[in-house]
Design a protein around this motif. Structure first.
Motif, PDB file in Angstrom:
ATOM      1  N   PHE A 197      37.202  33.347  84.901  1.00 53.95           N
ATOM      2  CA  PHE A 197      37.275  34.500  83.999  1.00 53.95           C
ATOM      3  C   PHE A 197      36.371  34.263  82.792  1.00 53.95           C
ATOM      4  O   PHE A 197      36.299  33.154  82.254  1.00 53.95           O
ATOM      5  CB  PHE A 197      38.724  34.686  83.543  1.00 53.95           C
ATOM      6  CG  PHE A 197      38.909  35.692  82.444  1.00 53.95           C
ATOM      7  CD1 PHE A 197      38.579  37.020  82.634  1.00 53.95           C
ATOM      8  CD2 PHE A 197      39.423  35.301  81.213  1.00 53.95           C
ATOM      9  CE1 PHE A 197      38.763  37.944  81.626  1.00 53.95           C
ATOM     10  CE2 PHE A 197      39.606  36.220  80.203  1.00 53.95           C
ATOM     11  CZ  PHE A 197      39.271  37.552  80.408  1.00 53.95           C
ATOM     12  N   GLN A 198      35.672  35.311  82.421  1.00 57.67           N
ATOM     13  CA  GLN A 198      34.806  35.253  81.245  1.00 57.67           C
ATOM     14  C   GLN A 198      35.084  36.487  80.381  1.00 57.67           C
ATOM     15  O   GLN A 198      34.901  37.618  80.825  1.00 57.67           O
ATOM     16  CB  GLN A 198      33.335  35.216  81.664  1.00 57.67           C
ATOM     17  CG  GLN A 198      32.370  35.079  80.502  1.00 57.67           C
ATOM     18  CD  GLN A 198      30.933  35.032  80.980  1.00 57.67           C
ATOM     19  OE1 GLN A 198      30.640  35.362  82.125  1.00 57.67           O
ATOM     20  NE2 GLN A 198      30.029  34.630  80.109  1.00 57.67           N
ATOM     21  N   ARG A 199      35.573  36.246  79.155  1.00 55.57           N
ATOM     22  CA  ARG A 199      35.873  37.380  78.270  1.00 55.57           C
ATOM     23  C   ARG A 199      34.599  38.043  77.796  1.00 55.57           C
ATOM     24  O   ARG A 199      33.541  37.424  77.733  1.00 55.57           O
ATOM     25  CB  ARG A 199      36.688  36.898  77.065  1.00 55.57           C
ATOM     26  CG  ARG A 199      38.162  36.706  77.370  1.00 55.57           C
ATOM     27  CD  ARG A 199      38.971  36.544  76.096  1.00 55.57           C
ATOM     28  NE  ARG A 199      40.405  36.479  76.398  1.00 55.57           N
ATOM     29  CZ  ARG A 199      41.044  35.373  76.698  1.00 55.57           C
ATOM     30  NH1 ARG A 199      40.381  34.223  76.721  1.00 55.57           N
ATOM     31  NH2 ARG A 199      42.332  35.389  76.980  1.00 55.57           N
ATOM     32  N   GLU A 200      34.748  39.301  77.417  1.00 52.63           N
ATOM     33  CA  GLU A 200      33.604  40.047  76.906  1.00 52.63           C
ATOM     34  C   GLU A 200      33.084  39.391  75.640  1.00 52.63           C
ATOM     35  O   GLU A 200      33.843  39.113  74.706  1.00 52.63           O
ATOM     36  CB  GLU A 200      34.009  41.493  76.626  1.00 52.63           C
ATOM     37  CG  GLU A 200      34.366  42.276  77.886  1.00 52.63           C
ATOM     38  CD  GLU A 200      34.810  43.690  77.567  1.00 52.63           C
ATOM     39  OE1 GLU A 200      35.017  43.989  76.379  1.00 52.63           O
ATOM     40  OE2 GLU A 200      34.962  44.500  78.504  1.00 52.63           O
ATOM     41  N   GLY A 201      31.787  39.133  75.635  1.00 55.04           N
ATOM     42  CA  GLY A 201      31.160  38.543  74.454  1.00 55.04           C
ATOM     43  C   GLY A 201      31.277  37.035  74.382  1.00 55.04           C
ATOM     44  O   GLY A 201      30.807  36.434  73.412  1.00 55.04           O
ATOM     45  N   GLU A 202      31.922  36.367  75.367  1.00 57.16           N
ATOM     46  CA  GLU A 202      32.059  34.913  75.357  1.00 57.16           C
ATOM     47  C   GLU A 202      31.242  34.318  76.499  1.00 57.16           C
ATOM     48  O   GLU A 202      31.157  34.877  77.582  1.00 57.16           O
ATOM     49  CB  GLU A 202      33.529  34.504  75.507  1.00 57.16           C
ATOM     50  CG  GLU A 202      34.406  34.937  74.340  1.00 57.16           C
ATOM     51  CD  GLU A 202      35.833  34.448  74.500  1.00 57.16           C
ATOM     52  OE1 GLU A 202      36.084  33.682  75.458  1.00 57.16           O
ATOM     53  OE2 GLU A 202      36.685  34.842  73.681  1.00 57.16           O
ATOM     54  N   THR A 213      36.222  30.253  82.396  1.00 59.30           N
ATOM     55  CA  THR A 213      37.403  29.411  82.580  1.00 59.30           C
ATOM     56  C   THR A 213      38.166  29.828  83.828  1.00 59.30           C
ATOM     57  O   THR A 213      38.046  30.968  84.305  1.00 59.30           O
ATOM     58  CB  THR A 213      38.344  29.514  81.368  1.00 59.30           C
ATOM     59  OG1 THR A 213      38.755  30.885  81.227  1.00 59.30           O
ATOM     60  CG2 THR A 213      37.642  29.056  80.097  1.00 59.30           C
ATOM     61  N   LEU A 214      38.951  28.892  84.374  1.00 63.57           N
ATOM     62  CA  LEU A 214      39.787  29.194  85.530  1.00 63.57           C
ATOM     63  C   LEU A 214      40.919  30.124  85.128  1.00 63.57           C
ATOM     64  O   LEU A 214      41.501  29.984  84.042  1.00 63.57           O
ATOM     65  CB  LEU A 214      40.374  27.918  86.126  1.00 63.57           C
ATOM     66  CG  LEU A 214      39.416  26.997  86.885  1.00 63.57           C
ATOM     67  CD1 LEU A 214      40.128  25.702  87.266  1.00 63.57           C
ATOM     68  CD2 LEU A 214      38.887  27.683  88.137  1.00 63.57           C
ATOM     69  N   VAL A 215      41.227  31.088  85.978  1.00 66.05           N
ATOM     70  CA  VAL A 215      42.366  31.963  85.730  1.00 66.05           C
ATOM     71  C   VAL A 215      43.628  31.118  85.879  1.00 66.05           C
ATOM     72  O   VAL A 215      43.852  30.509  86.932  1.00 66.05           O
ATOM     73  CB  VAL A 215      42.392  33.139  86.724  1.00 66.05           C
ATOM     74  CG1 VAL A 215      43.645  33.975  86.536  1.00 66.05           C
ATOM     75  CG2 VAL A 215      41.145  33.997  86.551  1.00 66.05           C
ATOM     76  N   PRO A 216      44.455  31.031  84.852  1.00 66.75           N
ATOM     77  CA  PRO A 216      45.623  30.145  84.927  1.00 66.75           C
ATOM     78  C   PRO A 216      46.643  30.652  85.931  1.00 66.75           C
ATOM     79  O   PRO A 216      46.778  31.854  86.165  1.00 66.75           O
ATOM     80  CB  PRO A 216      46.178  30.169  83.500  1.00 66.75           C
ATOM     81  CG  PRO A 216      45.712  31.483  82.942  1.00 66.75           C
ATOM     82  CD  PRO A 216      44.369  31.742  83.560  1.00 66.75           C
ATOM     83  N   ASP A 262      42.736  40.785  78.559  1.00 65.74           N
ATOM     84  CA  ASP A 262      42.422  40.504  79.962  1.00 65.74           C
ATOM     85  C   ASP A 262      41.100  41.120  80.384  1.00 65.74           C
ATOM     86  O   ASP A 262      40.613  40.851  81.490  1.00 65.74           O
ATOM     87  CB  ASP A 262      43.536  41.036  80.869  1.00 65.74           C
ATOM     88  CG  ASP A 262      44.849  40.284  80.675  1.00 65.74           C
ATOM     89  OD1 ASP A 262      44.797  39.099  80.309  1.00 65.74           O
ATOM     90  OD2 ASP A 262      45.918  40.894  80.902  1.00 65.74           O
ATOM     91  N   SER A 263      40.539  41.963  79.539  1.00 65.99           N
ATOM     92  CA  SER A 263      39.251  42.570  79.873  1.00 65.99           C
ATOM     93  C   SER A 263      38.186  41.485  79.950  1.00 65.99           C
ATOM     94  O   SER A 263      38.171  40.538  79.156  1.00 65.99           O
ATOM     95  CB  SER A 263      38.861  43.600  78.815  1.00 65.99           C
ATOM     96  OG  SER A 263      39.758  44.686  78.826  1.00 65.99           O
ATOM     97  N   SER A 303      34.415  43.425  87.158  1.00 70.01           N
ATOM     98  CA  SER A 303      34.439  43.648  85.714  1.00 70.01           C
ATOM     99  C   SER A 303      35.655  44.517  85.380  1.00 70.01           C
ATOM    100  O   SER A 303      35.719  45.687  85.766  1.00 70.01           O
ATOM    101  CB  SER A 303      33.148  44.338  85.272  1.00 70.01           C
ATOM    102  OG  SER A 303      33.166  44.579  83.892  1.00 70.01           O
ATOM    103  N   LEU A 304      36.621  43.925  84.677  1.00 72.31           N
ATOM    104  CA  LEU A 304      37.877  44.616  84.370  1.00 72.31           C
ATOM    105  C   LEU A 304      37.849  45.175  82.952  1.00 72.31           C
ATOM    106  O   LEU A 304      37.533  44.461  81.997  1.00 72.31           O
ATOM    107  CB  LEU A 304      39.058  43.650  84.524  1.00 72.31           C
ATOM    108  CG  LEU A 304      40.428  44.183  84.089  1.00 72.31           C
ATOM    109  CD1 LEU A 304      40.849  45.372  84.949  1.00 72.31           C
ATOM    110  CD2 LEU A 304      41.468  43.069  84.158  1.00 72.31           C
TER     111      LEU A 304
END
Length: 746
Positions: free
Chosen positions: A603-608, A612-615, A636-637, A657-658
């Motif tokens: 998972f990669q947050r918007e703007g980051e 990281t692995l989805v826990p 979660d987006s 892309s969520l």
């Protein structure tokens, strides 16, 4: 005698079940293909006759390009290239008086009182030998099949009918096994109407008929015959032996253990003509040994004691073929099947070992320590090992010893001391096996095709690991729509085809489906199929004679990291936009082609930047079809990447892309939707409004998916799929969308 059946060790077996055999689910195949998919995309062909069942006898004739089939009241001749075309059949009914007599004996005239063709052998260049039950009146006949590839001939010679007693069983439910060597037929069969007189019988030819000692449990104890093979012993044909594989009740078991079944291999000399004063017209060279297929354990061995089928795979030395055998278990503790491999040297070593001996009813079976007469019982009369030219010349003490000591003390153990491949806890058991030796870029490999009682064929490859071979399950093929048990299998190595018979039909399928493995170098390499290799553009049939430069194949390790490192053929990554509502749920669909791959979500947050692995938590539930996210939050987006990890190699499959909407945005969307009449032509206004709301400027409409239903209206999460015969299938093509296109899914 150094053995104990699994059913006699319940406490130990329970421990083995958990520790050795693994109480987990059975090994999944890498690829599972349904009957419908095999028909539509992979050339599965079937053949059946109207109002006919029980296709038990298959005979491949490479010279004529024909597959001969024995069934209820029929013999059929099919094309090896396509069994659905150019089929010829002949009807072979039991005489009316035989059927009436069968009915008077209490048998069902519509089901049992038929002629079930149980045996087909190539007799000479123009004729087959066929034998059937003949409505409980066994009968054999010669079938004319012609000489070459011209228009197929199939004609029953009614002038050459033979008595089938000792060749075919009376009862269609009974098994029989036979081999034709020259003009002589060697068969293992029940030779009486009641199915109690079991015999190993030689018939036809010019020499006197021979059989085992009747009603002597030391020789045969309610056997079920499986296969018979003629295997040369030396360059001298006088040393040739016939080997019988069967299972029977163990005479050597302790009475307290009850009726225990064991698997056997038996031998007789081809030039045996019986004794002069004793064992007249009986075998004088018959010996048998126990065939063991077991998993060693601290609490004792777990035995697979029910031999089901044996396949003889030739090697460069025709005297030393490999024997692939499938077993099931009679244990009431667990259900399992196994494949064990045996060498002929180990079989011969058991017959040269000590004889089993028992002094009296209250004594234990022990290794015989007395003097063994000369020539050693079981040896063939020939100049290779002695001066006797006939078994009639054997001394009386040799004949008497052979009569009283048919059982060997030492068992035949599998190569590496354990099964090559096993399945425990599966909803099927093994019934048949066929094997093919395949040349690959890094050596030769044996590919096994295992038939089951659920109408499936398992494709397994034998690869070396840790100093011993192990079996890897590559494919599970549903070749029969009705899941009928597989009763016979034959391979055409020249045509790369497998022929499979069941009670209901005959099926034909190619030995390989290279395109089904995928459209990327890594997928082709991970498949570890020796029939297939990456040629730079596609996964195609491997040709040993082709230029090596463009072939990429790693059967031994299945490691694409080196072979495919510079390959640019990877298909474009599937990308989807997914929308959810804060506090609701959404499903991120991602299903790998391989059932043996582990799915990894990052998972990669918007703007980051960092990923990281989805826990693993309650809000993120992993299923076989994807990731279910509950209780969505604005945080979660972001971008979710689904990757398949197999053999340590990670391959990205889908990028999703969520966008998580607030409740206010969802309400605004709902009002915009309600304002547009349902019958309005053209694109709906609310759809454009929503695009402007979440992505100014629009675009990407074809990949848009949205989840905005209130909790009460959301579709339930996908239920885990039940294990069973109607399992999910994997397609080599991009999957069609499975989720309903309601107001929550676009």
């Amino acid at each position: 005698m150094g053995w104990a059946p699994a059913s006699a060790m319940i406490p130990g077996l329970a421990l083995l079940w958990a520790a050795v055999l693994g109480g987990a689910a059975p090994s999944p195949p890498r690829l599972r293909l349904s009957f419908q998919e095999l028909q539509a995309r992979h050339g599965l062909r079937t053949f059946r006759l109207a109002r006919t069942c029980c296709y038990e006898a298959l005979l491949v004739d490479e010279e004529r390009g024909r597959l001969f089939v024995g069934a209820e009241n029929h013999v059929a001749s099919l094309s090896l290239d396509n069994i659905s075309k150019r089929a010829k059949k002949l009807t072979w009914l039991a005489p009316v008086e035989w059927r009436e007599e069968c009915n008077w004996a209490g048998k069902d005239i519509a089901i049992e009182c038929m002629n079930f063709v149980k045996m087909l052998h190539m007799y000479n260049r123009t004729h087959l030998l066929a034998c059937g039950t003949g409505a409980f009146h066994p009968i054999c006949a010669f079938v004319e099949v012609g000489q070459g590839l011209e228009e197929p001939v199939l004609r029953l010679d009614l002038r050459s009918l033979e008595d089938g007693k000792g060749k075919s069983p009376y009862d269609p439910k009974h098994q029989a096994a036979s081999v034709l060597v020259g003009e002589e037929l060697y068969s293992g069969v029940a030779a009486d109407l009641m199915g109690r007189d079991f015999t190993i019988f030689r018939s036809l030819g010019h020499r006197p008929s021979l059989r085992t000692e009747p009603h002597d449990s030391r020789w045969l104890n309610e056997p079920k015959f499986v296969k018979v093979f003629w295997i040369p012993e030396s360059e001298n044909p006088d040393d040739d032996k016939i080997y019988f594989f069967f299972r029977e009740l163990a005479v050597e078991a302790a009475p307290a253990l009850g009726r225990l079944s064991v698997s056997r291999v038996g031998q007789i000399c081809r030039n045996d003509v019986g004794g002069q004063r004793s064992l007249v017209n009986k075998w004088t060279t018959f010996l048998k040994a126990r065939l063991v297929c077991s998993v060693p354990g601290l609490e004792g061995d777990t035995h697979f004691d029910q031999l089901q089928d044996v396949f003889l795979l030739p090697t460069r030395d025709r005297r030393s073929p490999l024997l692939y055998a499938v077993f099931t278990t009679s244990s009431g503790v667990f259900q399992g099947s196994a494949v064990c491999v045996y060498s002929m040297n180990d079989v011969r070593r058991a017959f040269l070992g000590p004889f089993a001996h028992k002094e009296g009813p209250t004594h234990q079976w022990v290794s015989y320590q007395g003097r063994v007469p000369y020539p050693r019982p079981g040896m063939c009369p020939s100049k290779t090992f002695g001066t006797f030219s006939s078994t009639k010349d054997f001394p009386d003490d040799v004949i008497q010893f052979a009569r009283n000591h048919p059982l060997m003390y030492n068992p035949v153990l599998p190569m590496a001391g354990r099964p090559l491949f096993l399945q425990v806890g599966a909803e099927y058991t093994f019934t048949q096996i066929a094997a093919d030796r395949v040349a690959a870029a890094d050596g030769q490999y044996d590919v096994l095709f295992i038939g089951t009682d659920a109408g499936t064929v398992l494709k397994v490859i034998s690869v070396p690991k840790g100093g011993r071979p192990i079996g890897l399950l590559l494919e599970e093929l549903h070749v029969f729509e009705d899941s009928a048990a597989i009763t016979s299998m034959q391979i055409s190595s020249k045509r790369h085809q497998l022929y499979v018979a069941s009670r209901s039909a005959v099926a034909q399928i190619a030995l390989h489906r290279c395109a089904a493995h995928g459209r990327a170098c890594a997928e082709c390499c991970l498949a570890r199929d020796p029939y297939c290799a990456w040629d730079g553009a596609a996964c195609t049939r491997f040709q040993p004679s082709a230029k090596r430069r463009f072939r990429r194949q790693d059967i031994r390790n299945g490691d694409p990291s080196t072979l495919c490192s510079g390959d640019s053929s990877r298909p474009a990554l599937l990308e989807r936009k997914v929308f959810g509502v804060e506090g609701g749920s959404t499903f991120l669909e991602c299903e790998p082609r391989s059932l043996q791959a582990r799915v990894e979500w990052t998972f990669q947050r918007e703007g980051e930047a960092p990923r990281t692995l989805v826990p693993a938590e309650d809000r993120a539930e992993r299923t076989a079809q994807g990731l279910l996210l509950r209780g969505l939050r604005r945080g979660d987006s972001g971008v979710y990447l689904c990757s398949a990890v197999e053999q340590g190699f990670s391959q990205p499959l889908r990028r999703l892309s969520l966008h998580v909407l607030s409740s206010a945005q969802a309400e605004q969307l709902a009002r915009a939707e309600e304002a547009v009449p349902a019958a309005s032509p053209g694109p709906k206004l609310w759809y454009r409004d929503f695009l402007q709301l979440v992505e100014p400027g629009g675009g990407g409409a074809s990949s848009l998916r949205m989840c905005r239903s209130p909790p009460a209206q959301r579709p339930p999460p996908p239920a885990p799929r039940k294990k069973g015969r109607n399992r999910r299938t994997h397609s080599p093509e991009p999957r069609a969308e499975r989720w309903p296109r309601s107001a929550s899914h676009w």
